[in-house]
Structure formats: C-alpha cells, structure tokens
Design a protein around this motif. Structure first.
Motif, PDB file in Angstrom:
ATOM      1  N   GLN A 301      23.334  -9.977 -22.222  1.00 16.65           N
ATOM      2  CA  GLN A 301      22.623  -9.235 -20.881  1.00 16.65           C
ATOM      3  C   GLN A 301      23.052  -9.059 -19.278  1.00 16.65           C
ATOM      4  OE1 GLN A 301      18.411  -8.441 -22.366  1.00 16.65           O
ATOM      5  NE2 GLN A 301      18.855  -8.385 -24.128  1.00 16.65           N
ATOM      6  N   VAL A 302      23.557  -8.121 -18.888  1.00 16.65           N
ATOM      7  CA  VAL A 302      23.367  -8.406 -17.418  1.00 16.65           C
ATOM      8  C   VAL A 302      23.106  -6.838 -17.133  1.00 16.65           C
ATOM      9  CG1 VAL A 302      25.344  -7.909 -15.223  1.00 16.65           C
ATOM     10  CG2 VAL A 302      26.278  -9.439 -17.484  1.00 16.65           C
ATOM     11  N   ASN A 303      22.346  -7.162 -16.117  1.00 19.61           N
ATOM     12  CA  ASN A 303      21.310  -6.004 -15.789  1.00 19.61           C
ATOM     13  C   ASN A 303      21.307  -5.288 -14.184  1.00 19.61           C
ATOM     14  OD1 ASN A 303      19.447  -3.610 -15.197  1.00 19.61           O
ATOM     15  ND2 ASN A 303      17.539  -5.508 -16.746  1.00 19.61           N
ATOM     16  N   PHE A 304      21.872  -4.207 -13.686  1.00 15.79           N
ATOM     17  CA  PHE A 304      22.084  -4.276 -12.700  1.00 15.79           C
ATOM     18  C   PHE A 304      20.858  -2.364 -12.379  1.00 15.79           C
ATOM     19  CE2 PHE A 304      26.596  -5.880 -13.323  1.00 15.79           C
ATOM     20  CZ  PHE A 304      26.336  -6.592 -12.031  1.00 15.79           C
ATOM     21  N   SER A 305      20.025  -2.468 -13.195  1.00 13.48           N
ATOM     22  CA  SER A 305      19.050  -1.413 -13.105  1.00 13.48           C
ATOM     23  C   SER A 305      18.336  -1.365 -12.117  1.00 13.48           C
ATOM     24  CB  SER A 305      18.464  -0.939 -14.191  1.00 13.48           C
ATOM     25  OG  SER A 305      17.868  -2.296 -14.226  1.00 13.48           O
ATOM     26  N   HIS A 306      17.523  -0.210 -11.623  1.00 10.75           N
ATOM     27  CA  HIS A 306      17.468  -0.067 -10.317  1.00 10.75           C
ATOM     28  C   HIS A 306      17.418  -0.088  -8.931  1.00 10.75           C
ATOM     29  CE1 HIS A 306      14.290   2.255 -13.453  1.00 10.75           C
ATOM     30  NE2 HIS A 306      14.122   1.045 -13.835  1.00 10.75           N
ATOM     31  N   SER A 307      18.774  -0.727  -8.723  1.00 12.50           N
ATOM     32  CA  SER A 307      19.194  -1.489  -7.136  1.00 12.50           C
ATOM     33  C   SER A 307      19.316   0.371  -6.583  1.00 12.50           C
ATOM     34  CB  SER A 307      20.558  -1.431  -7.375  1.00 12.50           C
ATOM     35  OG  SER A 307      20.138  -3.020  -8.296  1.00 12.50           O
ATOM     36  N   THR A 308      19.689   0.134  -5.168  1.00 11.35           N
ATOM     37  CA  THR A 308      20.325   0.986  -4.456  1.00 11.35           C
ATOM     38  C   THR A 308      21.340   0.284  -3.513  1.00 11.35           C
ATOM     39  OG1 THR A 308      17.493   1.374  -3.998  1.00 11.35           O
ATOM     40  CG2 THR A 308      18.710   2.090  -2.193  1.00 11.35           C
ATOM     41  N   TYR A 309      21.770   1.007  -3.765  1.00 16.30           N
ATOM     42  CA  TYR A 309      22.951   1.119  -2.710  1.00 16.30           C
ATOM     43  C   TYR A 309      24.009   2.511  -1.684  1.00 16.30           C
ATOM     44  CZ  TYR A 309      24.549  -0.957  -7.384  1.00 16.30           C
ATOM     45  OH  TYR A 309      24.738  -1.570  -8.614  1.00 16.30           O
ATOM     46  N   SER A 310      23.167   1.654  -0.465  1.00 16.86           N
ATOM     47  CA  SER A 310      23.404   2.759   0.791  1.00 16.86           C
ATOM     48  C   SER A 310      24.032   2.091   1.697  1.00 16.86           C
ATOM     49  CB  SER A 310      21.928   2.081   1.269  1.00 16.86           C
ATOM     50  OG  SER A 310      21.671   1.061   1.958  1.00 16.86           O
ATOM     51  N   LEU A 311      24.403   1.333   2.252  1.00 11.61           N
ATOM     52  CA  LEU A 311      25.932   0.376   2.342  1.00 11.61           C
ATOM     53  C   LEU A 311      26.285  -0.265   1.998  1.00 11.61           C
ATOM     54  CD1 LEU A 311      23.682   1.091   5.524  1.00 11.61           C
ATOM     55  CD2 LEU A 311      24.702   2.252   5.463  1.00 11.61           C
ATOM     56  N   GLY A 312      27.391  -0.733   3.447  1.00 15.24           N
ATOM     57  CA  GLY A 312      28.362  -1.447   2.715  1.00 15.24           C
ATOM     58  C   GLY A 312      29.267  -1.420   1.244  1.00 15.24           C
ATOM     59  N   GLN A 313      30.073  -1.989   0.366  1.00 14.27           N
ATOM     60  CA  GLN A 313      30.966  -2.459   0.017  1.00 14.27           C
ATOM     61  C   GLN A 313      29.909  -3.219  -1.263  1.00 14.27           C
ATOM     62  OE1 GLN A 313      33.222   0.564   0.272  1.00 14.27           O
ATOM     63  NE2 GLN A 313      33.568   0.150  -2.955  1.00 14.27           N
ATOM     64  N   VAL A 314      30.553  -2.167  -2.604  1.00 14.70           N
ATOM     65  CA  VAL A 314      29.772  -3.076  -4.144  1.00 14.70           C
ATOM     66  C   VAL A 314      31.231  -2.485  -5.111  1.00 14.70           C
ATOM     67  CG1 VAL A 314      28.609  -3.819  -5.110  1.00 14.70           C
ATOM     68  CG2 VAL A 314      27.438  -3.063  -3.268  1.00 14.70           C
ATOM     69  N   ASN A 315      32.113  -3.771  -5.230  1.00 12.35           N
ATOM     70  CA  ASN A 315      33.205  -3.714  -5.816  1.00 12.35           C
ATOM     71  C   ASN A 315      33.000  -4.140  -7.527  1.00 12.35           C
ATOM     72  OD1 ASN A 315      35.498  -2.721  -6.320  1.00 12.35           O
ATOM     73  ND2 ASN A 315      36.760  -3.423  -4.313  1.00 12.35           N
ATOM     74  N   PHE A 316      33.218  -3.126  -8.352  1.00 10.14           N
ATOM     75  CA  PHE A 316      33.829  -3.337  -9.984  1.00 10.14           C
ATOM     76  C   PHE A 316      35.013  -3.791 -10.332  1.00 10.14           C
ATOM     77  CE2 PHE A 316      29.261  -2.575  -9.284  1.00 10.14           C
ATOM     78  CZ  PHE A 316      28.446  -3.700 -10.051  1.00 10.14           C
ATOM     79  N   SER A 317      35.641  -3.491  -9.371  1.00 12.70           N
ATOM     80  CA  SER A 317      37.729  -2.817  -9.777  1.00 12.70           C
ATOM     81  C   SER A 317      38.147  -4.528 -10.738  1.00 12.70           C
ATOM     82  CB  SER A 317      37.781  -2.803  -8.891  1.00 12.70           C
ATOM     83  OG  SER A 317      38.221  -2.160  -7.593  1.00 12.70           O
ATOM     84  N   HIS A 318      38.433  -3.502 -11.852  1.00 10.38           N
ATOM     85  CA  HIS A 318      40.002  -4.516 -12.218  1.00 10.38           C
ATOM     86  C   HIS A 318      38.935  -5.037 -13.134  1.00 10.38           C
ATOM     87  CE1 HIS A 318      43.585  -3.058 -10.054  1.00 10.38           C
ATOM     88  NE2 HIS A 318      42.570  -3.184  -9.341  1.00 10.38           N
ATOM     89  N   SER A 319      37.801  -4.920 -13.700  1.00  9.02           N
ATOM     90  CA  SER A 319      36.643  -5.701 -14.661  1.00  9.02           C
ATOM     91  C   SER A 319      36.307  -5.017 -15.580  1.00  9.02           C
ATOM     92  CB  SER A 319      35.716  -5.643 -14.354  1.00  9.02           C
ATOM     93  OG  SER A 319      35.140  -6.161 -13.176  1.00  9.02           O
ATOM     94  N   THR A 320      36.526  -5.759 -16.825  1.00  8.79           N
ATOM     95  CA  THR A 320      36.846  -5.673 -18.268  1.00  8.79           C
ATOM     96  C   THR A 320      35.445  -6.012 -19.447  1.00  8.79           C
ATOM     97  OG1 THR A 320      38.614  -7.059 -18.700  1.00  8.79           O
ATOM     98  CG2 THR A 320      38.113  -6.676 -20.395  1.00  8.79           C
TER      99      THR A 320
END
Length: 364
Positions: A301-320
């Motif tokens: 299990q990988v849990n990113f819930s209830h997070s806030t993305y407001s500035l900067g850069q978060v990248n999940f590209s090319h993931s499987t």
C-alpha cells in the motif's frame, strides 16, 4: 555568529585555555603602551619646559629621568611583543595537544565500532557522536563513519549464519543519534547541513521523525526498507538534495506522513514499492521538486491521501502501476503542480485518484 570581543568559549573535550584572540589582544596592548608613552612624553616635556623658564639649563638629573622613561617605554613595548609571541606559541602548543587528543579519541571510537561485542560497538557509537560534537573541523568525518556503519552488510534473518546478536540495537541507536542532530538547524552541534550517505543500506526500523533536511546532500539511493517501522513523519525538506532514487520498499512500514516539502529536491526516481505500507498522507508540497519518475508500484500500500500540492513540482511521470493499492484521496492541488504523464496502469492495480483530473495513460 561569534562575538570577537568575547573570550573564546570553552569546548568540551578540548584543553585550549579560554583566551582572548591574539589578533585583538596584541594591537590593544600596543595601543595602551603607545598612549602611556604619549602621556609620559608630554608630561616630561612640560616638566622640563617649566623648569627651564628661568633660562636655567636643564639639569643632568632631568635628562637622566627622561632617558630612563624612554628606555622603560621601549622595554614595555618589547615586553608586549614578547608576550604576544609567547601567546602565539602557547596557543599553537594547545592546538597541537587538542589535535592529538581528538585523534586518539577518534581512533579509539573507530576500534570500538569494529568490536565483536554489541555493547562495545554501542559505546563506540556514542563516543563517535560525542567526538563529532567536540570537533567541528572534522565533524563531517565522524558523521561519515556512522553512516558507513549503516551501509555495511546487514543480515536481518535471525536464522542466518551471518546474523549478529545486538546488531539491530546498534543500528537503531545510530539512526536515533542522527535524528537527534537533525532537529534544530540553528543548534551549535547540528548536522543539518552535513552530507549523510546511506547508499545501499538496509533498514528494518529506525526513527528519522521531525528531521530537518535543510542543506547538504542526503542519499538513501538503492536502500532497502524491508521490515519494521521506519519513521520520517513530520520531517521538513527545505534545502539541499535528498535522494531515495532506486530504493526498494518490500515490507514493514515506512512513514513520511505530514512531511513538508518546501525547497531543494527530493527524488524517489526509479523506486520500487513491492510490499509493506508506505505513507505520504497529509504531506504539504509547497516548493522545490519532488520526483517519483519511473517508479514501480507492484504490491503493498502506498498512501498519498489528504496531501496538499500548492507550489513547486511533483512528478509521477513514466511510472508503472501493476499491483497493490495506491491512494490520492482527499488531496488538493493547484495549477500544474502535479504531473502524471505517460503512466502504465495494469488491471491488477487498485488506484484511487481522488480529485485529480483525467490521467494520460499508456495502456500495457
């Protein structure tokens, strides 16, 4: 910043006396001697002038007194210079004594870290950490030794021939000591701006919670999180580079919950999430770059819930995403903060996207 007008503070583990800086004492002494010489000179001049008002020749006794005064002043200047030189020599001797003593402590601590008995290795851990606090000039070297210990081969299977009793306690102690030195970036003994190299290390527990990664380079590259509880919760990533690239999460629980990413770079590129539980829930991404590019989610299990993305850069590209459970529920984002380009999602993967828009997917 140290105040140059204050005596040098006494440091634990050192033998250098608490002296005023030489560069401050020597000019001060010369200025005092000069002022005294100036006053005595003009005093003697006024005295001789007043006695010669009646056109009487200056007495031999007065000349002798003036000469003695001048010689005395010269002697005082020479004495001050001698004292200045002596202080330099004494400080040099003290520093050499310090270096010898600190080197001996380093050698002893290193020997203890290599001892067969876990209790002796624990003593070596505390000795090396204390030495790092006492020896700012070589603090990075001491930190490197503790990190290198964690990079050494580590057998977690209690039935394996290479298993060492008490080794886990030694490693957990090192992690706790490092965590304690990452709490306050303004502390005199902080390790926040030092490099920490855990490349290829195996973690089966450890507490890094509330750490401040505000400078330097921190590497968890190709590390394995295999069991136990590893806690990075409430940590702050505000500067420098923290690299988890190529790391493997195969069991146990790794918790990054409620962490703050406000600067610098944090990389999980090429990581594999194949088992256990990994939490990033409640985190705030308000600056810097956080990258999960080319990562694989195949189990656990990988849990990113209830997070806030407001500035900067978060990248999940090319993931499987080929298996396991991944959740982004309850998260909020603004603009182009988050990128999900060119994902590969297989039917076995259970993904809860939450508020994110349509995801561009390359079907397997």
């Amino acid at each position: 910043m140290n105040n140059p007008l204050q005596p040098r503070p006494k440091q634990d583990g050192r033998h250098t006396p608490s002296l005023w800086p030489v560069w401050l004492v020597a000019p001060g002494a010369l200025l005092l001697v000069g002022a005294a010489a100036f006053g005595l000179y003009h005093g003697a001049e006024l005295l001789l002038s007043s006695e010669a008002t009646g056109k009487k020749p200056v007495g031999v006794q007065d000349v002798i007194k003036t000469t003695v005064t001048v010689l005395t002043l010269i002697g005082a200047v020479l004495a001050a210079l001698y004292a200045y030189r002596k202080q330099l020599l004494d400080e040099g001797t003290s520093h050499r004594a310090d270096a010898t003593q600190l080197t001996e402590r380093y050698t002893k601590a290193a020997e203890q870290l290599g001892h067969e008995q876990a209790a002796v290795r624990l003593a070596g851990v505390y000795a090396m950490a204390r030495l790092a606090d006492d020896w700012p000039e070589q603090r990075q070297v001491c930190v490197d030794v503790l990190c290198a210990y964690l990079r050494m081969p580590y057998e977690t299977d209690t039935t394996a021939p290479a298993f060492r009793h008490g080794e886990r306690e030694v490693r957990l102690t090192i992690i706790r000591i490092i965590r304690d030195h990452l709490q306050d970036p303004t502390a005199t003994n902080t390790w926040c701006e030092h490099n920490l190299d855990f490349t290829g290390a195996t973690f089966d527990g450890g507490d890094f919670s509330r750490s401040n990664f505000s400078g330097g380079q921190v590497s968890f590259r190709r590390s394995t999180f295999s069991s136990g509880e590893i806690d990075f919760g409430l940590s702050k990533f505000s500067g420098g580079l923290v690299d988890f690239g190529g790391s493997t999460y195969s069991g146990g629980q790794v918790d990054f919950s409620h962490s703050t990413y406000s600067g610098g770079g944090v990389s999980f590129n090429g990581s594999t999430f194949s088992g256990g539980q990994v939490y990033f829930r409640g985190s705030t991404y308000s600056g810097g770059q956080v990258s999960f590019n080319v990562s694989t989610y195949s189990g656990g299990q990988v849990n990113f819930s209830h997070s806030t993305y407001s500035l900067g850069q978060v990248n999940f590209s090319h993931s499987t995403f080929s298996g396991g459970q991944v959740s982004f529920d309850g998260s909020t984002y603004s603009g182009d903060t988050v990128s999900f380009e060119y994902l590969r999602i297989q039917p076995a993967a259970a993904i809860r996207w939450g508020p994110f828009p349509a995801i561009p997917v390359n079907e397997p």
